[in-house]
Design an enzyme around this catalytic site. Structure first.
Site, PDB file in Angstrom:
ATOM      1  N   LYS A 140       0.868  -1.178   0.000  1.00  0.00           N
ATOM      2  CA  LYS A 140       0.000   0.000   0.000  1.00  0.00           C
ATOM      3  C   LYS A 140       0.900   1.221   0.000  1.00  0.00           C
ATOM      4  O   LYS A 140       1.433   1.635   1.025  1.00  0.00           O
ATOM      5  CB  LYS A 140      -0.911  -0.001   1.235  1.00  0.00           C
ATOM      6  N   GLU A 172      10.039   1.211  10.629  1.00  0.00           N
ATOM      7  CA  GLU A 172      11.027   2.281  10.562  1.00  0.00           C
ATOM      8  C   GLU A 172      10.278   3.592  10.699  1.00  0.00           C
ATOM      9  O   GLU A 172       9.502   3.969   9.814  1.00  0.00           O
ATOM     10  CB  GLU A 172      11.820   2.255   9.256  1.00  0.00           C
ATOM     11  N   CYS A 182      13.745  10.538   7.080  1.00  0.00           N
ATOM     12  CA  CYS A 182      13.686  10.206   8.505  1.00  0.00           C
ATOM     13  C   CYS A 182      15.040  10.326   9.172  1.00  0.00           C
ATOM     14  O   CYS A 182      15.118  10.490  10.390  1.00  0.00           O
ATOM     15  CB  CYS A 182      13.117   8.806   8.690  1.00  0.00           C
ATOM     16  N   GLU A 236      10.003  16.082  15.095  1.00  0.00           N
ATOM     17  CA  GLU A 236      10.429  15.905  13.703  1.00  0.00           C
ATOM     18  C   GLU A 236       9.682  16.883  12.806  1.00  0.00           C
ATOM     19  O   GLU A 236       8.447  16.882  12.767  1.00  0.00           O
ATOM     20  CB  GLU A 236      10.165  14.464  13.260  1.00  0.00           C
TER      21      GLU A 236
END
Length: 498
Positions: free
Chosen positions: A181, A256, A290, A389
Site C-alpha cells: 500500500k 522504521e 527520517c 520531527e
C-alpha cells in the site's frame, strides 16, 4: 524532458492484472512543483485489500512459487534488478514528478537500486538452518527457516522506490508474497514496480499493489487477518497503531519510524567538511527524510565558523524545478507538508529561536509547495523545533562545551534512528559512537547507505532490522525438527527404568 508514457489512470495491480477499485472511485495525484494533476489512482478500500491478500495467499500456496528453488528465486530477483536498470530513466522521472525530489538525485538512486535486488538474489540460497547436537546420538535435531506467508508493506511518499525495495526484496528473497500500500501522494512507481516484477517472471499475485488513503486502504491492510507480517515506514504515531493491531493478532512487525537525528561537530573536526555534512544531512531531499540531521551540536570553539559556512551555503542553494539539472532543492511533497514546515518555523520564532536564513514559503517560480532552506539559532532542548520531527529543510544549530554535554544533548530525544559525528580523533570517534543512542552512527560522513549494512531504529524510531542478512530473520520463521533415527521400541513412559 518529455513525460514518460504512462496511463493517465492507474488501477490496482492484483493477481498480475490491472483491477478496478471496488467502489469505482479514483483520486488525483498532484505534481508538487506545479500543482498540476499528474494522474488518477484507484481509491482502495477494504474489499480491494481483501482481494489483494487473497491473491497473495493463492500465489504463496501455488507450486509455481511454493516449490520454486531458492536459487531460482534469486534468479527472479536478479532479473527484476536488471529491469529496473533498463527502465531507470522512466522510473526516475515518474518519482521526481510525483514527490518533487530532484531528478538528478533520483537518477542516482535508480543507478544503485538494482544492487539491492542483486544482493538479495545472491542471498536467496544462503537461507538455511543448522544441526543441533542432541543428548541422545540416535536423535537428529535440525532447524529450518521458512517463509512467513503474506507480507503487508505500507510505504511512505519521501522515497517510494527505495523504501518499498527495503521491504519487497528481502520478503521475496525469503519466499513470501507481498501486498503493497503506497502513499496516496506517490502511487505510480510502486505500481510500475509490480508490473516489472511480473515481467521478471514472478508469478501473478506474488506482488500486489492497492492504492488509496491510509484510513481506508492502509488501515484495512494493517488489520487484515490474512497477513503474517507487516512492514511499515512512516510516522511514529501511525507505527504505534500498526504495532498494536499486529500485536492483537500475534504477528510480527518491522517499523522504521521518525527521527530527530543529531550531528555533533567537535573542536578537532574538519569544519568545511562538517558544514557540507550538515547541509547534505538536512537540505538534501528538502529535509524529507527520517534520517535528516536536523539537530546540530557544534563545539563552541568551531560554532561560529560552522554556522557561517552552513548559512552561506544555505543562502546559495538553488530552489526550483526538480527536473532542472541546476536545481538543488525541490518542493515539499504536498501542501499540508509545506504548511507543517512553515508552522514549525513560526512556532520556533514564538519560542524564541532566531532565523538566520530562510524561514519563508515560496512557490519556486512554478506555483508549487516550496520552502526556503532555513537555519535556526538561539535554540535549546526544551523547544518543540528541537524535540519534534519537522521533515523539511530546517536545521537547529546550538553550541556545547564538553563531550559529556554533547552526548547528553544528543541522547536527549525520544528518537534513536541515526547520528553524525565529526572529529579527527580516532579514539573519540569510537568512544562517542559507542555511547550514542542511535541505530546508525556516521563518522565524518552522513547518509551513507548499503543493502549489505543492517539498520535499526532505537527507542521511538522503530522495531526490527532492514537491510543486510539480519533482515532475513524478519521475513522467516524458525522451525525445529526432531527425528528419532533409532529402531528400538519406544519405551513405555509409565514403566520405571533403573
Amino acid at each position: 524532458m518529455s513525460d514518460p508514457t504512462v496511463p493517465t489512470t492507474w488501477r490496482h495491480f492484483i493477481g498480475g492484472s490491472w483491477v478496478e477499485p471496488a467502489t469505482g472511485e479514483y483520486f488525483d495525484s498532484t505534481d508538487p512543483a506545479t500543482r498540476r494533476t499528474l494522474y488518477r489512482a484507484a481509491r482502495g478500500t477494504a474489499p480491494d485489500v481483501e482481494r489483494a491478500v487473497a491473491a497473495a495467499r493463492d500465489a504463496f500456496e501455488d507450486p509455481r512459487w511454493r516449490d520454486l528453488s531458492q536459487t531460482r528465486r534469486g534468479h527472479l530477483l536478479r532479473r527484476l534488478g536488471e529491469l529496473i536498470a533498463e527502465n531507470a530513466d522512466e522510473l526516475a522521472l515518474m518519482e521526481s514528478r510525483d514527490n518533487g525530489k530532484l531528478l538528478r538525485e533520483m537518477r542516482g538512486q535508480l543507478a544503485t537500486l538494482p544492487e539491492y535486488y542483486h544482493y538479495y538474489a545472491g542471498l536467496a540460497d544462503k537461507i538455511h538452518g543448522e544441526t543441533i547436537p542432541a543428548s541422545d546420538r540416535r536423535v537428529l535435531n535440525y532447524t529450518t527457516r521458512e517463509p512467513l506467508g503474506v507480507v503487508g508493506a505500507i510505504t511512505p511518499w519521501n522515497s517510494p522506490l527505495t523504501l518499498t525495495t527495503s521491504k519487497l526484496a528481502p520478503a521475496l528473497c525469503a519466499g513470501n508474497t507481498v501486498v503493497i500500500k503506497p502513499s496516496e501522494y506517490t502511487s505510480a512507481t510502486g505500481l510500475r514496480l509490480a508490473e516489472l516484477a511480473l515481467e521478471a517472471g514472478f508469478p501473478p499475485g506474488a506482488v500486489n499493489v492497492v492504492t488509496g488513503f491510509g484510513a481506508e486502504a492502509g488501515q484495512a491492510l494493517a488489520d487484515h487477518p490474512g497477513l503474517a507480517k507487516i512492514s511499515f515506514t512512516g510516522s511514529t504515531a501511525t507505527g504505534s497503531r500498526i504495532a498494536a493491531s499486529a500485536a492483537s493478532r500475534f504477528i510480527g512487525t518491522t517499523l522504521e519510524l521518525g527521527g530527530k537525528s543529531p550531528q555533533i561537530v567537535f573542536d578537532d573536526a574538519n569544519v568545511p567538511n562538517a558544514a557540507m555534512g550538515v547541509v547534505a544531512g538536512v537540505f538534501a531531499a528538502a529535509g524529507q527524510t527520517c534520517i535528516a540531521g536536523s539537530r546540530v551540536l557544534a563545539h563552541r570553539a568551531v560554532y561560529d565558523e560552522l554556522l557561517e559556512r552552513v548559512c552561506e551555503r544555505a543562502k546559495s542553494i538553488r530552489v526550483g524545478d526538480p527536473l532542472d539539472e541546476a536545481t538543488e532543492l525541490g518542493p515539499l511533497a504536498f501542501e499540508a507538508q509545506r504548511d507543517k514546515v512553515a508552522g514549525y518555523v513560526d512556532l520556533g520564532r514564538a519560542e524564541g529561536a532566531r532565523v538566520l536564513t530562510g524561514g519563508a514559503a515560496t512557490d519556486g517560480g512554478l506555483g508549487g509547495w516550496f520552502y526556503e532552506p532555513t537555519v535556526l539559532v538561539d535554540v535549546d532542548h526544551g523547544m518543540r523545533v528541537v524535540r519534534e520531527e519537522i521533515f523539511g529543510p530546517v536545521v537547529a544549530i546550538m553550541p556545547f562545551d564538553t563531550e559529556e554535554e554533547a552526548l547528553r544533548l544528543a541522547n536527549d530525544t525520544e528518537y534513536g534512528l541515526a547520528a553524525g559525528v565529526w572529529t579527527t580523533g580516532l579514539a573519540r570517534a569510537h568512544r562517542v559512537a559507542a555511547r550514542l543512542d542511535a541505530g546508525t552512527v556516521w563518522v565524518n560522513t552522513y547518509r551513507a547507505m548499503s543493502p549489505m549494512s543492517p539498520r535499526q531504529g532505537f527507542k521511538n524510531s522503530g522495531v526490527g532490522v532492514e537491510h543486510g542478512t539480519e533482515t532475513i530473520k524478519e521475513f522467516t520463521r524458525l522451525k525445529s525438527v526432531w527425528i528419532n533415527t533409532g529402531e528400538e521400541p519406544v519405551a513405555d513412559p509409565f514403566t520405571m527404568r533403573s
